[in-house]
Design a protein around this motif. Structure first.
Motif, PDB file in Angstrom:
ATOM      1  N   GLN A 229      95.779 -71.071  -9.866  1.00 16.63           N
ATOM      2  CA  GLN A 229      96.917 -70.547 -10.644  1.00 16.63           C
ATOM      3  C   GLN A 229      98.180 -71.350 -10.316  1.00 16.63           C
ATOM      4  OE1 GLN A 229      99.380 -66.432 -11.395  1.00 16.63           O
ATOM      5  NE2 GLN A 229      97.253 -66.240 -10.869  1.00 16.63           N
ATOM      6  N   ASP A 230      98.391 -71.615  -9.014  1.00 20.73           N
ATOM      7  CA  ASP A 230      99.574 -72.406  -8.626  1.00 20.73           C
ATOM      8  C   ASP A 230      99.524 -73.786  -9.283  1.00 20.73           C
ATOM      9  OD1 ASP A 230     100.288 -70.298  -7.068  1.00 20.73           O
ATOM     10  OD2 ASP A 230      99.607 -71.178  -5.167  1.00 20.73           O
ATOM     11  N   LYS A 231      98.311 -74.370  -9.263  1.00 19.79           N
ATOM     12  CA  LYS A 231      98.174 -75.722  -9.818  1.00 19.79           C
ATOM     13  C   LYS A 231      98.514 -75.751 -11.302  1.00 19.79           C
ATOM     14  CE  LYS A 231      94.757 -78.387  -7.278  1.00 19.79           C
ATOM     15  NZ  LYS A 231      93.391 -78.896  -7.316  1.00 19.79           N
ATOM     16  N   VAL A 232      97.981 -74.795 -12.059  1.00 20.65           N
ATOM     17  CA  VAL A 232      98.208 -74.844 -13.507  1.00 20.65           C
ATOM     18  C   VAL A 232      99.648 -74.471 -13.847  1.00 20.65           C
ATOM     19  CG1 VAL A 232      97.275 -72.528 -14.009  1.00 20.65           C
ATOM     20  CG2 VAL A 232      97.247 -74.269 -15.784  1.00 20.65           C
ATOM     21  N   ARG A 233     100.280 -73.637 -13.013  1.00 22.89           N
ATOM     22  CA  ARG A 233     101.705 -73.353 -13.238  1.00 22.89           C
ATOM     23  C   ARG A 233     102.520 -74.642 -13.124  1.00 22.89           C
ATOM     24  NH1 ARG A 233     103.327 -68.295 -13.689  1.00 22.89           N
ATOM     25  NH2 ARG A 233     101.845 -66.719 -12.974  1.00 22.89           N
TER      26      ARG A 233
ATOM     27  N   ALA B  70      99.647 -79.334 -18.380  1.00 25.23           N
ATOM     28  CA  ALA B  70      98.711 -80.196 -19.114  1.00 25.23           C
ATOM     29  C   ALA B  70      97.258 -79.855 -18.744  1.00 25.23           C
ATOM     30  CB  ALA B  70      98.994 -81.656 -18.805  1.00 25.23           C
ATOM     31  N   SER B  71      97.094 -79.118 -17.637  1.00 23.66           N
ATOM     32  CA  SER B  71      95.715 -78.793 -17.232  1.00 23.66           C
ATOM     33  C   SER B  71      95.221 -77.480 -17.867  1.00 23.66           C
ATOM     34  CB  SER B  71      95.613 -78.715 -15.702  1.00 23.66           C
ATOM     35  OG  SER B  71      96.353 -77.608 -15.220  1.00 23.66           O
ATOM     36  N   ILE B  72      96.030 -76.857 -18.729  1.00 25.96           N
ATOM     37  CA  ILE B  72      95.606 -75.593 -19.358  1.00 25.96           C
ATOM     38  C   ILE B  72      94.269 -75.745 -20.105  1.00 25.96           C
ATOM     39  CG2 ILE B  72      96.165 -73.947 -21.216  1.00 25.96           C
ATOM     40  CD1 ILE B  72      98.988 -73.815 -20.144  1.00 25.96           C
ATOM     41  N   PRO B  73      94.084 -76.788 -20.936  1.00 26.53           N
ATOM     42  CA  PRO B  73      92.788 -76.896 -21.624  1.00 26.53           C
ATOM     43  C   PRO B  73      91.609 -76.933 -20.653  1.00 26.53           C
ATOM     44  CG  PRO B  73      94.387 -78.384 -22.624  1.00 26.53           C
ATOM     45  CD  PRO B  73      95.037 -77.817 -21.399  1.00 26.53           C
ATOM     46  N   ALA B  74      91.784 -77.607 -19.517  1.00 28.06           N
ATOM     47  CA  ALA B  74      90.688 -77.683 -18.533  1.00 28.06           C
ATOM     48  C   ALA B  74      90.425 -76.312 -17.906  1.00 28.06           C
ATOM     49  CB  ALA B  74      91.022 -78.711 -17.456  1.00 28.06           C
ATOM     50  N   VAL B  75      91.493 -75.528 -17.726  1.00 29.75           N
ATOM     51  CA  VAL B  75      91.346 -74.164 -17.183  1.00 29.75           C
ATOM     52  C   VAL B  75      90.530 -73.314 -18.168  1.00 29.75           C
ATOM     53  CG1 VAL B  75      92.641 -72.027 -16.672  1.00 29.75           C
ATOM     54  CG2 VAL B  75      93.405 -74.217 -15.735  1.00 29.75           C
ATOM     55  N   ILE B  76      90.833 -73.448 -19.444  1.00 27.17           N
ATOM     56  CA  ILE B  76      90.110 -72.684 -20.477  1.00 27.17           C
ATOM     57  C   ILE B  76      88.627 -73.080 -20.476  1.00 27.17           C
ATOM     58  CG2 ILE B  76      89.931 -72.268 -22.989  1.00 27.17           C
ATOM     59  CD1 ILE B  76      92.474 -71.041 -21.885  1.00 27.17           C
TER      60      ILE B  76
ATOM     61  N   ALA C 266      89.469 -70.594 -31.066  1.00 29.19           N
ATOM     62  CA  ALA C 266      89.424 -69.890 -29.784  1.00 29.19           C
ATOM     63  C   ALA C 266      90.162 -70.692 -28.709  1.00 29.19           C
ATOM     64  CB  ALA C 266      87.968 -69.668 -29.369  1.00 29.19           C
ATOM     65  N   ARG C 267      89.951 -72.002 -28.712  1.00 32.22           N
ATOM     66  CA  ARG C 267      90.620 -72.847 -27.704  1.00 32.22           C
ATOM     67  C   ARG C 267      92.135 -72.807 -27.893  1.00 32.22           C
ATOM     68  NH1 ARG C 267      85.888 -77.306 -28.156  1.00 32.22           N
ATOM     69  NH2 ARG C 267      85.032 -77.001 -26.068  1.00 32.22           N
ATOM     70  N   LEU C 268      92.582 -72.849 -29.154  1.00 39.80           N
ATOM     71  CA  LEU C 268      94.025 -72.818 -29.417  1.00 39.80           C
ATOM     72  C   LEU C 268      94.620 -71.484 -28.952  1.00 39.80           C
ATOM     73  CD1 LEU C 268      96.485 -74.238 -30.773  1.00 39.80           C
ATOM     74  CD2 LEU C 268      95.929 -72.951 -32.832  1.00 39.80           C
ATOM     75  N   GLU C 269      93.951 -70.391 -29.290  1.00 43.33           N
ATOM     76  CA  GLU C 269      94.470 -69.077 -28.878  1.00 43.33           C
ATOM     77  C   GLU C 269      94.538 -68.996 -27.351  1.00 43.33           C
ATOM     78  OE1 GLU C 269      93.222 -65.525 -31.241  1.00 43.33           O
ATOM     79  OE2 GLU C 269      91.931 -66.939 -32.247  1.00 43.33           O
ATOM     80  N   GLY C 270      93.499 -69.494 -26.700  1.00 40.87           N
ATOM     81  CA  GLY C 270      93.464 -69.471 -25.237  1.00 40.87           C
ATOM     82  C   GLY C 270      94.603 -70.285 -24.652  1.00 40.87           C
ATOM     83  N   ARG C 271      94.798 -71.471 -25.186  1.00 39.57           N
ATOM     84  CA  ARG C 271      95.806 -72.392 -24.657  1.00 39.57           C
ATOM     85  C   ARG C 271      97.210 -71.809 -24.837  1.00 39.57           C
ATOM     86  NH1 ARG C 271      98.401 -76.343 -27.008  1.00 39.57           N
ATOM     87  NH2 ARG C 271      97.255 -76.661 -28.947  1.00 39.57           N
ATOM     88  N   VAL C 272      97.515 -71.342 -26.068  1.00 37.45           N
ATOM     89  CA  VAL C 272      98.870 -70.846 -26.362  1.00 37.45           C
ATOM     90  C   VAL C 272      99.153 -69.582 -25.549  1.00 37.45           C
ATOM     91  CG1 VAL C 272     100.319 -69.870 -28.192  1.00 37.45           C
ATOM     92  CG2 VAL C 272      98.889 -71.872 -28.662  1.00 37.45           C
ATOM     93  N   ALA C 273      98.187 -68.648 -25.545  1.00 31.91           N
ATOM     94  CA  ALA C 273      98.425 -67.377 -24.849  1.00 31.91           C
ATOM     95  C   ALA C 273      98.572 -67.607 -23.347  1.00 31.91           C
ATOM     96  CB  ALA C 273      97.281 -66.411 -25.128  1.00 31.91           C
ATOM     97  N   LEU C 274      97.750 -68.481 -22.775  1.00 31.99           N
ATOM     98  CA  LEU C 274      97.851 -68.694 -21.322  1.00 31.99           C
ATOM     99  C   LEU C 274      99.192 -69.334 -20.964  1.00 31.99           C
ATOM    100  CD1 LEU C 274      96.714 -68.544 -18.514  1.00 31.99           C
ATOM    101  CD2 LEU C 274      95.520 -70.711 -18.892  1.00 31.99           C
ATOM    102  N   ASN C 275      99.623 -70.294 -21.765  1.00 29.00           N
ATOM    103  CA  ASN C 275     100.892 -70.957 -21.463  1.00 29.00           C
ATOM    104  C   ASN C 275     102.037 -69.941 -21.454  1.00 29.00           C
ATOM    105  OD1 ASN C 275     102.442 -73.236 -20.890  1.00 29.00           O
ATOM    106  ND2 ASN C 275     102.993 -73.489 -23.049  1.00 29.00           N
TER     107      ASN C 275
END
Ligand code: HEM
Length: 399
Positions: A263-267, A271-277, A356-365
């Motif tokens: 979590q700290d890393k992606v915060r 740019a690593s959000i897609p990889a997290v998803i 699904a990937r777009l929703e995941g990426r936008v919502a997580l960001n």
């Protein structure tokens, strides 16, 4: 890391989440009358060979185990259709999910995410599933299809009735010896069909700029799709369009709770959000198993599966196969490549994956911007869905 399945009290029926155990890649389950396939290379074989592993599984299910028996139509159910019909139907809707159509939805997805989080902030609590992970994808798919998103309580009722069950159907036993309540499935199914048939009929009279209109106007080989096919396709889009994405959003937050260093890393590096998803889709595969029917005797993983047998291809287990993914129990967005099977593979590869990937990426960001830290509430436990083939939280209270 404490064992993730124990820590969140994940029900035992989600067996592949319960830590590493040596498992033969292919096993026969005599009680269920089905073959279970868990290995990654074996799943690649299955998903790459639709002529041997057909998607038309309903032909193996005895009529007395099918809700509604003969009156139950699978016409237009793209996930159950083999080539060459599959290709025609797939072409027909593929244009609705082009990169551009999906990318254009980004501002709407972001606005909805903020609106939903504002409402939760005003209430002072955040239960991720009810407040965001459920309503966001259901509103997006309802708007795409062209049905009122205000009816989403109805959609939830239907989806819950269809999927929130832990009963296991056996093909080896007569229906009367099993604890299956076919009415419980038939009723929501009929209601959903009637609802979508009503909207489809309206679009025939009065076309609009929505996906339902595209479906009623679409032609395969110069002919319009019959009504039952339009309705069944719309059912798939409505259901597949939200339940799985709800699971993806909840599971991703759960992974970031279980692995705070990630979590700290992606915060620090969005740019690593897609990889997290992608890693969330691997570790907690929402759609955990796919059914296929063998059309001939076939050798797989060192055993012979006879013709006309049901095969359950466990994507969730293959995504943790140590032969493919080193340290499979570890949430590591740094896996590159990450060839998980979360969206399936081959001709039936998920049509909605870009959405699904777009929703995941936008919502997580947005979640990372607005909720710091993303942490489960130790006093209010996480709840999992009971259905073994669906891996997802259905309640995720955050502090
Ligand atoms: C197919 C998973 C989101 C529509 C599939 C398949 C999987 C899958 C595993 C393959 C089925 C098979 O081979 O039998 C997921 C996951 C999602 C997701 C994990 C979210 C995280 C969506 C969305 C939509 C959608 C948002 C629609 C808007 C479909 C359709 C198919 C499909 C129409 C059938 C494709 C075919 O048979 O050719 N999905 N899905 N899915 N998905 Fe998704």
């Amino acid at each position: 890391m404490a064992d993730i399945a124990e820590r969140y009290n994940i029900p035992r029926q989600h067996f592949w989440l319960h830590g590493p155990r040596s498992r033969r890649p292919v096993e026969y389950d005599a009680d269920a009358g089905m073959w279970n396939v868990y290995g990654y290379p074996e799943l690649q074989e299955i998903l790459g060979d639709p002529a041997t592993f057909s998607s038309d599984t309903m032909r193996l299910v005895p009529k007395d185990l099918i809700p509604g028996g003969d009156e139950f139509s699978m016409a237009g159910f793209i996930t159950q259709i083999d080539p060459p019909e599959h290709g025609k139907l797939r072409k027909l809707v593929s244009h609705a999910f082009t990169r551009k159509v999906v990318a254009d939805l980004e501002p709407r997805i972001a606005a909805l995410t903020h609106e939903l989080l504002d409402a939760a902030r005003d209430r002072g609590t955040l239960e991720l599933v009810t407040d965001l992970a459920y309503p966001l994808p259901v509103i997006v798919i309802a708007e795409l299809l062209g049905v009122p998103s205000g009816d989403r309580a109805l959609f939830k009722q239907w989806a819950d009735a269809l999927f929130q069950r832990d009963t296991k159907i056996s093909l080896a036993k007569p229906a009367e010896q099993q604890n299956v309540d076919l009415q419980a499935t038939l009723k929501p199914w009929k209601e959903m069909s009637a609802y979508l048939a009503g909207h489809a009929a309206e679009r025939r009279r009065q076309p609009r700029a929505d996906l339902l209109t595209k479906l009623v106007e679409a032609e395969v080989d110069g002919e319009r799709l019959p009504d039952d096919q339009v309705v069944n396709f719309a059912i798939i889009l409505l259901l597949a369009g939200h339940i799985t994405t709800t699971m993806l959003l909840g599971n991703t937050v759960l992974c970031l709770d279980a692995f705070p260093e990630q979590q700290d890393k992606v915060r620090a590096d969005r740019a690593s959000i897609p990889a997290v998803i992608e890693e969330s889709l691997r570790l907690f595969t929402p759609f955990a198993a796919l059914g296929r029917a063998t059309t001939r005797d076939v050798e797989l993983g060192g055993v012979t599966i006879p013709a006309d047998h049901m095969v359950m291809a466990w994507l969730g287990a293959a995504n943790r196969d140590p032969r493919q993914f080193p340290d499979p129990e570890v949430f590591d967005p740094g896996r590159d490549p990450n060839p998980h099977l979360g969206f399936g593979r081959g001709i039936h590869f998920c049509l909605g994956a870009p959405l699904a990937r777009l929703e995941g990426r936008v919502a997580l960001n947005i979640l990372l911007d607005r909720v710091n830290p993303l942490r489960t509430d130790p006093g209010d436990p996480v709840e999992f869905m009971p259905t073994p083939t669906m891996t997802g939280v259905r309640r995720l209270p955050l502090i």
